[in-house]
Design a protein around this motif. Sequence first.
Motif, PDB file in Angstrom:
ATOM      1  N   MET A  26      -4.986  -1.893  -4.046  1.00 62.82           N
ATOM      2  CA  MET A  26      -6.117  -0.941  -2.985  1.00 62.82           C
ATOM      3  C   MET A  26      -5.542   0.372  -3.060  1.00 62.82           C
ATOM      4  O   MET A  26      -6.384   1.403  -3.293  1.00 62.82           O
ATOM      5  N   SER A  27      -4.190   0.569  -3.019  1.00 59.65           N
ATOM      6  CA  SER A  27      -3.705   2.055  -2.989  1.00 59.65           C
ATOM      7  C   SER A  27      -4.112   2.626  -4.212  1.00 59.65           C
ATOM      8  O   SER A  27      -4.444   3.831  -4.390  1.00 59.65           O
ATOM      9  N   TRP A  34      -6.498   2.069  -6.359  1.00 53.67           N
ATOM     10  CA  TRP A  34      -7.899   2.526  -6.651  1.00 53.67           C
ATOM     11  C   TRP A  34      -8.614   3.244  -5.511  1.00 53.67           C
ATOM     12  O   TRP A  34      -9.158   4.051  -5.827  1.00 53.67           O
ATOM     13  N   ILE A  35      -8.047   3.248  -4.300  1.00 55.68           N
ATOM     14  CA  ILE A  35      -8.353   4.285  -3.316  1.00 55.68           C
ATOM     15  C   ILE A  35      -7.730   5.760  -3.812  1.00 55.68           C
ATOM     16  O   ILE A  35      -8.551   6.537  -3.657  1.00 55.68           O
ATOM     17  N   TYR A  74       0.730  -1.267  -0.121  1.00 53.52           N
ATOM     18  CA  TYR A  74      -0.067   0.212  -0.088  1.00 53.52           C
ATOM     19  C   TYR A  74       0.733   1.260   0.040  1.00 53.52           C
ATOM     20  O   TYR A  74       0.576   2.091  -0.575  1.00 53.52           O
TER      21      TYR A  74
END
Length: 567
Positions: A182-183, A185-186, A50
């Motif tokens: 995740m990082s 798309w976040i 992340y």
Amino acid sequence: MGTTDRNASVTSANVRTQLAYKNRWRTLLHNPKILLIAFFASFGGFEYGYQQGVLGQSLVMTRFVDNFPSVVKSSSATGWLTSVLQLGGILGSLSAGVLGEVFSRKYTMFSACCWVILGSYLYCGASYHKPQMLYAGRFFTGIGVGTFSGVGPLYNAEISAPELRGLLVSFYQFATILGIMMSFWIGYGSNYIGGIGEGQSNLAWRLPSIIQGIPAILLAIGIWWLPFSPRWLVKKGRDEEALKTLSYLRNLPIEHELIQVEYKEIKAEALFEQRNFEKHFPNLAAKEKKSVWTREFAQYYQIVRTWDNFHRVSTAWIVMFNQQWSGIDAIIYYAANIFLSLGLTGGTQAVLATGITGVVFFVSTLPAMVIIDKVGRKPMLLVGSVVMFISMVVAGIMVAKFRHDWPGHAVEGWVVVAFIWVYVGAFGATWGPVSWTLVSEIFPLSIRAKGASIGASSNWLNNFAVAFFVPPMLEKWAWGTYIFFAVFLAAGMVWVHFQLPETKGATLEEMDRVFKSRTGAEDAILLAEARREVGLSMTLESDAIKAVEKGNQLSGSEKDGSHVEAV
């Protein structure tokens, strides 16, 4: 007699592993908690991944650029902000070798959680034209994720059976890539908070860091319910607890032949390592018993005093060197900037392409986890290197030819993007999971924590160099950067082919055979004596093999429709 006994042990362990591998999915079906433990212990990998992806997203956000122009507009400052994480990682990974031995693997992971939580929320404290807290936050987060890298894969290797070790250790890389995805798309989603222009909110770049601390908090709470490493327990003389832990992890009664033979193999290895050191260095061994820090120094000394130990530590170091200089973190850290340079218009389009990169990375890792214990480590590295090499060369050639007019060659720009995705997929399917597995499994018990931490520190040291030098390289070399990494990939292929042994299916206690350890006749006798002393007999090993065979037969009966109870 000692040598014969030792060879018999090798054969027995190998046979057991091969038989157990055939029935590994049934084993996991009846014992799913080992997967849950390995995945939960791999949350540190999630934090590592992340953190790798989150900064690159921020660098192209309107509000971040406005708040910190001194960082974004200077390739040197960007390199320092990126690489300060690696400086913390070097410190954290090296300290893990000592902390993991003194306080246990799991308590060391708890300390790593605390560092990540501190760093995540310090980062959010940076304000307009005052980027100091950005650097502090990333440094402390680096200490945490560096500590995780030195002890997390090691913990998973030590709790797993040999036929499942590649799968369970791969959870660390799986979690790492999950964190990267995740990082991405976040970051893509938070980019829209308040709009993508001048109205964008500061929460756009702060929210990813706020979210970053949540898994660390969950792991810090849940880690108290994780078992200790049974091998660490044996090394500390907590034998009864080690037996109970093995029984819990394997979902078998303590009296079961497989539990007894695994425990006694670990015990014999620990006893041999202790007596071997006492024989060669009696004075240091006497001091070691009185002082925990003398013991830690002695274990570092063990690394350099014999070629066998030094060979394994250097192997771990070179594996991580080749992993980093394949160029993967250059792509992960600066993906958005690279896609902008390829003519993808606007920060949002570049961030979207970066998000797809994360998905490719994640999806490609899944089949690797399934086949790593079947195909083996070495073939996967060779195939991955070839695909990555071709991708880098093609991308470099196309950048050299079209980089002066990307608006007029939009299709070619997307072709380069596609080859970058192929490159990332090949890494996720090979070098990613395999390198961490190798670093966690190749060491003898006496230096395992130290060796794994030194291997992890190689990851961070070379990661630091890549993160620091890539921004000016992309600026000045452009297409040459791709060819630069292709050259290292070619060199890595040669080293893997000629120098790296295959560790598939070997128990942790069997790595002497894999690395063709040059243990002399006296040491062979010492090992045989330790095996006899703990009761590790040919009869017990034969009984363990029969138990595995019986389990396979029962599995076959289940497939035929008969109901049987799990062994």
